[in-house]
Write an enzyme that holds these catalytic residues in place. Structure first.
Site, PDB file in Angstrom:
ATOM      1  N   ASP A  57       5.931 -11.178   4.840  1.00 41.65           N
ATOM      2  CA  ASP A  57       5.194 -10.076   4.240  1.00 41.65           C
ATOM      3  C   ASP A  57       3.880  -9.970   5.004  1.00 41.65           C
ATOM      4  O   ASP A  57       2.984 -10.797   4.836  1.00 41.65           O
ATOM      5  CB  ASP A  57       4.939 -10.351   2.755  1.00 41.65           C
ATOM      6  CG  ASP A  57       4.194  -9.220   2.062  1.00 41.65           C
ATOM      7  OD1 ASP A  57       3.673  -8.323   2.755  1.00 41.65           O
ATOM      8  OD2 ASP A  57       4.106  -9.242   0.821  1.00 41.65           O
ATOM      9  N   TYR A 153      -1.205   7.403   6.227  1.00 41.61           N
ATOM     10  CA  TYR A 153      -0.433   7.008   7.407  1.00 41.61           C
ATOM     11  C   TYR A 153      -1.221   7.282   8.690  1.00 41.61           C
ATOM     12  O   TYR A 153      -1.330   6.418   9.565  1.00 41.61           O
ATOM     13  CB  TYR A 153       0.885   7.771   7.415  1.00 41.61           C
ATOM     14  CG  TYR A 153       1.857   7.337   8.470  1.00 41.61           C
ATOM     15  CD1 TYR A 153       2.620   6.181   8.307  1.00 41.61           C
ATOM     16  CD2 TYR A 153       2.037   8.086   9.630  1.00 41.61           C
ATOM     17  CE1 TYR A 153       3.531   5.781   9.276  1.00 41.61           C
ATOM     18  CE2 TYR A 153       2.936   7.695  10.601  1.00 41.61           C
ATOM     19  CZ  TYR A 153       3.687   6.544  10.415  1.00 41.61           C
ATOM     20  OH  TYR A 153       4.584   6.153  11.390  1.00 41.61           O
ATOM     21  N   VAL A 155      -4.496   7.744   9.277  1.00 38.73           N
ATOM     22  CA  VAL A 155      -5.695   6.917   9.466  1.00 38.73           C
ATOM     23  C   VAL A 155      -5.299   5.478   9.817  1.00 38.73           C
ATOM     24  O   VAL A 155      -5.925   4.838  10.670  1.00 38.73           O
ATOM     25  CB  VAL A 155      -6.585   6.964   8.214  1.00 38.73           C
ATOM     26  CG1 VAL A 155      -7.687   5.911   8.283  1.00 38.73           C
ATOM     27  CG2 VAL A 155      -7.204   8.355   8.067  1.00 38.73           C
TER      28      VAL A 155
END
Length: 229
Positions: A57, A153, A155
């Site tokens: 993760d 998304y 930025v």
């Protein structure tokens, strides 16, 4: 180029899975990662070659640290890192009214996730002496053409491009090439129907993976051609 140790994040589907499959077929050892270990295992079972499913993760410090320890113990080096994991293609938002919680989540995975994983694996990339870091970006993060829409998304990908430039400058003397690649609009779960085939998007990424030692670093490319920042 065969025989490398390659890490691909977010590789249980889409472009990441195709990149992992092609690296494994070429003779590399691929660490196929996903947040859900069951999904990583299912994806790896469908591939030929040396493929190791791993839980990772990228938004979690402990997960990244545990992953890096496991790679160090099993392989002692990393030759290729493809930072592919990404979330929130937020077509429903505009910057003026964006849910900043969504923006924060996108930054945590798309920018800080790539940053976090790269930092954790840097000693192993340096140990390989011919490291390649490929940040899977998007033309949505290009300031030259940026307009309204997909603020979280866009930025996050603009930030990833900036990170690419800084890491490339810092790691040049370590012979680690760092580039950002836009695979184009690809027909994936995130991209939706109508885009180019996944194999074509993956080929754009693999071009940067397979660069020679004297290849470019600190660039932004699609299909091997520069894109405007």
């Amino acid at each position: 180029m065969a025989g490398r140790v390659c890490v691909v994040t977010g590789a249980n589907r889409g472009i990441g899975l195709e990149v992992a499959a092609r690296l494994a077929r070429a003779g590399d050892t691929v660490l196929l990662t996903a947040r859900d270990p069951a999904k990583a295992e299912r994806a790896a079972r469908g591939l030929a070659g040396r493929v190791e499913p791993r839980r990772l993760d990228v938004s979690d410090d402990e997960s990244v640290a545990e992953f890096a320890r496991g790679v160090r113990e099993a392989h002692g080096r990393v030759d290729v890192l493809v930072n592919n994991a990404a979330i929130h293609y937020d077509t429903w938002q505009r910057a003026s009214g964006a849910d900043l919680g969504v923006v924060r989540e996108a930054l945590e995975t798309n920018l800080l996730g790539a940053w976090r994983v790269t930092q954790a694996l840097l000693p192993l990339l340096r140990a390989g002496r011919h490291g390649r870091v490929v940040n899977v970006s998007s033309e949505a993060g290009s300031l030259a053409s940026m307009g309204a829409g997909t603020p979280a998304y866009a930025v996050s990908k603009a930030g990833l491009n900036a990170l690419t430039r800084m890491l490339a400058a810092e790691l040049r003397r370590d012979r680690v090439l760092v580039n950002a690649v836009c695979p184009g609009w690809v027909a994936t779960d995130m991209g939706g129907p109508g885009g180019r085939p996944v194999a074509e998007g993956a080929a754009s990424v693999l071009w940067a993976v397979d660069l020679p030692d004297d290849g470019p670093t600190g660039g932004f490319f699609r299909d091997g051609r520069p894109l405007p920042w």
